[in-house]
Design a protein around this motif. Structure first.
Motif, PDB file in Angstrom:
ATOM      1  N   ALA A 148       0.834  -1.207   0.000  1.00 41.97           N
ATOM      2  CA  ALA A 148       0.000   0.000   0.000  1.00 41.97           C
ATOM      3  C   ALA A 148       0.864   1.250   0.000  1.00 41.97           C
ATOM      4  O   ALA A 148       0.569   2.237  -0.695  1.00 41.97           O
ATOM      5  CB  ALA A 148      -0.929  -0.006   1.212  1.00 41.97           C
ATOM      6  N   LEU A 149       1.937   1.207   0.786  1.00 45.32           N
ATOM      7  CA  LEU A 149       2.867   2.342   0.828  1.00 45.32           C
ATOM      8  C   LEU A 149       3.484   2.593  -0.543  1.00 45.32           C
ATOM      9  O   LEU A 149       3.645   3.747  -0.965  1.00 45.32           O
ATOM     10  CB  LEU A 149       3.955   2.060   1.863  1.00 45.32           C
ATOM     11  N   ALA A 150       3.810   1.524  -1.252  1.00 41.23           N
ATOM     12  CA  ALA A 150       4.410   1.660  -2.581  1.00 41.23           C
ATOM     13  C   ALA A 150       3.469   2.365  -3.558  1.00 41.23           C
ATOM     14  O   ALA A 150       3.902   3.185  -4.372  1.00 41.23           O
ATOM     15  CB  ALA A 150       4.789   0.285  -3.121  1.00 41.23           C
ATOM     16  N   VAL A 151       2.177   2.041  -3.477  1.00 43.16           N
ATOM     17  CA  VAL A 151       1.204   2.677  -4.373  1.00 43.16           C
ATOM     18  C   VAL A 151       1.154   4.181  -4.129  1.00 43.16           C
ATOM     19  O   VAL A 151       0.981   4.974  -5.061  1.00 43.16           O
ATOM     20  CB  VAL A 151      -0.193   2.051  -4.185  1.00 43.16           C
ATOM     21  N   ALA A 152       1.338   4.579  -2.886  1.00 44.86           N
ATOM     22  CA  ALA A 152       1.292   6.006  -2.545  1.00 44.86           C
ATOM     23  C   ALA A 152       2.599   6.728  -2.832  1.00 44.86           C
ATOM     24  O   ALA A 152       2.604   7.954  -2.965  1.00 44.86           O
ATOM     25  CB  ALA A 152       0.933   6.162  -1.065  1.00 44.86           C
ATOM     26  N   VAL A 153       3.705   5.985  -2.956  1.00 47.05           N
ATOM     27  CA  VAL A 153       5.024   6.610  -3.073  1.00 47.05           C
ATOM     28  C   VAL A 153       5.690   6.365  -4.428  1.00 47.05           C
ATOM     29  O   VAL A 153       6.276   7.291  -5.018  1.00 47.05           O
ATOM     30  CB  VAL A 153       5.948   6.109  -1.932  1.00 47.05           C
ATOM     31  N   PHE A 154       5.636   5.144  -4.933  1.00 50.19           N
ATOM     32  CA  PHE A 154       6.345   4.802  -6.166  1.00 50.19           C
ATOM     33  C   PHE A 154       5.619   5.345  -7.403  1.00 50.19           C
ATOM     34  O   PHE A 154       4.385   5.414  -7.420  1.00 50.19           O
ATOM     35  CB  PHE A 154       6.470   3.280  -6.321  1.00 50.19           C
ATOM     36  N   SER A 173      -1.504  10.906   1.880  1.00 49.48           N
ATOM     37  CA  SER A 173      -0.899  11.211   3.182  1.00 49.48           C
ATOM     38  C   SER A 173      -1.354  10.212   4.235  1.00 49.48           C
ATOM     39  O   SER A 173      -0.544   9.698   5.024  1.00 49.48           O
ATOM     40  CB  SER A 173      -1.267  12.630   3.615  1.00 49.48           C
ATOM     41  N   ALA A 174      -2.647   9.915   4.251  1.00 47.97           N
ATOM     42  CA  ALA A 174      -3.183   8.952   5.218  1.00 47.97           C
ATOM     43  C   ALA A 174      -2.637   7.562   4.955  1.00 47.97           C
ATOM     44  O   ALA A 174      -2.288   6.837   5.895  1.00 47.97           O
ATOM     45  CB  ALA A 174      -4.707   8.947   5.163  1.00 47.97           C
ATOM     46  N   VAL A 175      -2.561   7.184   3.688  1.00 46.85           N
ATOM     47  CA  VAL A 175      -2.037   5.860   3.321  1.00 46.85           C
ATOM     48  C   VAL A 175      -0.591   5.717   3.773  1.00 46.85           C
ATOM     49  O   VAL A 175      -0.196   4.680   4.323  1.00 46.85           O
ATOM     50  CB  VAL A 175      -2.163   5.631   1.804  1.00 46.85           C
ATOM     51  N   LYS A 176       0.203   6.755   3.543  1.00 47.00           N
ATOM     52  CA  LYS A 176       1.610   6.709   3.969  1.00 47.00           C
ATOM     53  C   LYS A 176       1.739   6.595   5.485  1.00 47.00           C
ATOM     54  O   LYS A 176       2.487   5.760   5.997  1.00 47.00           O
ATOM     55  CB  LYS A 176       2.339   7.977   3.492  1.00 47.00           C
ATOM     56  N   ILE A 177       1.018   7.436   6.208  1.00 53.91           N
ATOM     57  CA  ILE A 177       1.136   7.462   7.671  1.00 53.91           C
ATOM     58  C   ILE A 177       0.654   6.155   8.285  1.00 53.91           C
ATOM     59  O   ILE A 177       1.334   5.556   9.128  1.00 53.91           O
ATOM     60  CB  ILE A 177       0.345   8.653   8.242  1.00 53.91           C
ATOM     61  N   VAL A 178      -0.523   5.706   7.865  1.00 53.42           N
ATOM     62  CA  VAL A 178      -1.115   4.496   8.455  1.00 53.42           C
ATOM     63  C   VAL A 178      -0.254   3.273   8.187  1.00 53.42           C
ATOM     64  O   VAL A 178       0.039   2.484   9.099  1.00 53.42           O
ATOM     65  CB  VAL A 178      -2.543   4.273   7.916  1.00 53.42           C
ATOM     66  N   ASN A 179       0.188   3.108   6.960  1.00 50.30           N
ATOM     67  CA  ASN A 179       0.921   1.890   6.615  1.00 50.30           C
ATOM     68  C   ASN A 179       2.381   1.924   7.064  1.00 50.30           C
ATOM     69  O   ASN A 179       2.915   0.903   7.514  1.00 50.30           O
ATOM     70  CB  ASN A 179       0.819   1.631   5.114  1.00 50.30           C
ATOM     71  N   ALA A 180       3.027   3.071   6.960  1.00 47.88           N
ATOM     72  CA  ALA A 180       4.415   3.162   7.425  1.00 47.88           C
ATOM     73  C   ALA A 180       4.497   2.995   8.936  1.00 47.88           C
ATOM     74  O   ALA A 180       5.322   2.231   9.458  1.00 47.88           O
ATOM     75  CB  ALA A 180       5.023   4.498   7.001  1.00 47.88           C
ATOM     76  N   SER A 181       3.643   3.710   9.662  1.00 41.89           N
ATOM     77  CA  SER A 181       3.644   3.584  11.122  1.00 41.89           C
ATOM     78  C   SER A 181       3.212   2.192  11.544  1.00 41.89           C
ATOM     79  O   SER A 181       3.773   1.611  12.489  1.00 41.89           O
ATOM     80  CB  SER A 181       2.731   4.641  11.752  1.00 41.89           C
ATOM     81  N   GLY A 182       2.234   1.628  10.833  1.00 43.62           N
ATOM     82  CA  GLY A 182       1.792   0.268  11.150  1.00 43.62           C
ATOM     83  C   GLY A 182       2.897  -0.743  10.966  1.00 43.62           C
ATOM     84  O   GLY A 182       3.061  -1.665  11.775  1.00 43.62           O
ATOM     85  N   PHE A 183       3.673  -0.584   9.907  1.00 43.71           N
ATOM     86  CA  PHE A 183       4.789  -1.508   9.650  1.00 43.71           C
ATOM     87  C   PHE A 183       5.826  -1.429  10.759  1.00 43.71           C
ATOM     88  O   PHE A 183       6.288  -2.456  11.270  1.00 43.71           O
ATOM     89  CB  PHE A 183       5.430  -1.178   8.303  1.00 43.71           C
ATOM     90  N   PHE A 184       6.193  -0.219  11.160  1.00 37.85           N
ATOM     91  CA  PHE A 184       7.221  -0.065  12.193  1.00 37.85           C
ATOM     92  C   PHE A 184       6.718  -0.512  13.563  1.00 37.85           C
ATOM     93  O   PHE A 184       7.474  -1.110  14.341  1.00 37.85           O
ATOM     94  CB  PHE A 184       7.712   1.376  12.237  1.00 37.85           C
ATOM     95  N   ILE A 185       5.457  -0.260  13.868  1.00 40.76           N
ATOM     96  CA  ILE A 185       4.902  -0.695  15.154  1.00 40.76           C
ATOM     97  C   ILE A 185       4.846  -2.212  15.234  1.00 40.76           C
ATOM     98  O   ILE A 185       5.260  -2.821  16.230  1.00 40.76           O
ATOM     99  CB  ILE A 185       3.496  -0.090  15.378  1.00 40.76           C
ATOM    100  N   LEU A 186       4.336  -2.852  14.173  1.00 40.00           N
ATOM    101  CA  LEU A 186       4.252  -4.311  14.161  1.00 40.00           C
ATOM    102  C   LEU A 186       5.643  -4.932  14.191  1.00 40.00           C
ATOM    103  O   LEU A 186       5.879  -5.927  14.892  1.00 40.00           O
ATOM    104  CB  LEU A 186       3.479  -4.783  12.924  1.00 40.00           C
ATOM    105  N   SER A 187       6.588  -4.348  13.468  1.00 40.32           N
ATOM    106  CA  SER A 187       7.965  -4.844  13.469  1.00 40.32           C
ATOM    107  C   SER A 187       8.576  -4.737  14.860  1.00 40.32           C
ATOM    108  O   SER A 187       9.246  -5.666  15.337  1.00 40.32           O
ATOM    109  CB  SER A 187       8.812  -4.060  12.461  1.00 40.32           C
ATOM    110  N   ALA A 188       8.348  -3.614  15.528  1.00 44.92           N
ATOM    111  CA  ALA A 188       8.880  -3.412  16.882  1.00 44.92           C
ATOM    112  C   ALA A 188       8.289  -4.420  17.859  1.00 44.92           C
ATOM    113  O   ALA A 188       8.996  -4.956  18.731  1.00 44.92           O
ATOM    114  CB  ALA A 188       8.598  -1.985  17.346  1.00 44.92           C
ATOM    115  N   LEU A 189       6.998  -4.690  17.736  1.00 40.17           N
ATOM    116  CA  LEU A 189       6.352  -5.676  18.601  1.00 40.17           C
ATOM    117  C   LEU A 189       6.927  -7.069  18.378  1.00 40.17           C
ATOM    118  O   LEU A 189       7.163  -7.820  19.336  1.00 40.17           O
ATOM    119  CB  LEU A 189       4.839  -5.680  18.359  1.00 40.17           C
TER     120      LEU A 189
END
Length: 250
Positions: A148-154, A173-189
């Motif tokens: 999803a992040l790629a669709v918003a950025v690439f 903007s929402a797609v970037k924030i939700v998916n980027a933060s979600g990825f880092f939060i899940l990775s950290a967990l």
């Protein structure tokens, strides 16, 4: 209500799970945040994958077959179709324009069949060897967050197609924030709970995300819906291989 409709549309678009939608639900307002809900489809795959792994532990061959089938059955094969189209286009060794035309062809060529068979062979074999199930299940969510992040950025390779449609209609903007933060939060967990074992899932996602960008830009001039599907399928396989091989060393 809008959030529920957006989630329902995401499942209708990216899964084979029937959704109670009406024709007027498919409007621009509900589509704006569609890619924010995309990872939820992965959560369903992860849940079913975990259930099959747990319930059929006494039948390892049947379990491996079910684990191989579940992601395809949940998505209806939409992402696998993207992998097949990408293989046909890439291995044609044609011009960029011709590759993009091949990807639009609904017929499966020889390369699609050959590499799809190899894909399932490797996927089945690694599922048969899989021992650490919980970290791997997270890949179904992580990969979709990155997709999803790629669709918003690439950049998109074409001015038409699903990737372009989602790119244009999304609240980027929402797609970037939700998916980027979600990825880092899940990775950290995952790292907090499983330590270095979690890296066997996280690192393949990040590495293939970078490869996805480089490959798409160099070969096709941007991303397409088919390339997005190929990214998801390959990320799953890489994470499976990393989990199985990493279990021998971590």
């Amino acid at each position: 209500m809008t959030a529920l409709k957006t989630i329902a549309i995401a499942f209708s678009m990216f899964s084979a799970i029937p959704m109670p939608l009406k024709a007027d639900d498919w409007n621009e307002h509900n589509l704006r945040y569609l890619l924010c809900a995309f990872p939820l489809v992965g959560a369903v795959s992860a849940t079913l994958f975990f259930a099959a792994f747990s319930l059929f532990s006494a039948l390892p061959i049947l379990r491996a077959a079910l684990l191989t089938a579940i992601p395809v059955l949940v998505t209806g094969g939409i992402h696998l179709d993207g992998l097949c189209d990408t293989c046909d286009a890439f291995f044609s060794h044609a011009s960029r324009e011709r590759k993009l035309e091949i990807m639009k062809d609904s017929h499966a060529g020889a390369f699609a069949i050959i590499y799809c068979a190899l894909y399932f062979l490797l996927y089945f074999a690694t599922c048969a060897e899989l021992q650490q199930i919980v970290p791997f299940c997270a890949v179904f969510v992580l990969e979709r967050q990155l997709s999803a992040l790629a669709v918003a950025v690439f950049p998109c390779a074409k001015n038409s197609g699903l990737a372009k449609t989602f790119s244009d209609s999304s609240a980027k903007s929402a797609v970037k924030i939700v998916n980027a933060s979600g990825f880092f939060i899940l990775s950290a967990l995952l790292i907090a709970v499983f330590g270095t074992t979690a890296l066997t899932v996280i690192l393949p996602c990040i590495a293939n995300f970078a490869l996805y960008y480089a490959f798409s830009m160099r070969i096709f001039g941007g991303i397409t819906g088919d390339l997005a599907g190929a990214f998801l399928q390959i990320t799953e396989l890489l994470a499976l291989l990393a989990c199985v091989i990493g279990n021998q060393f971590l």
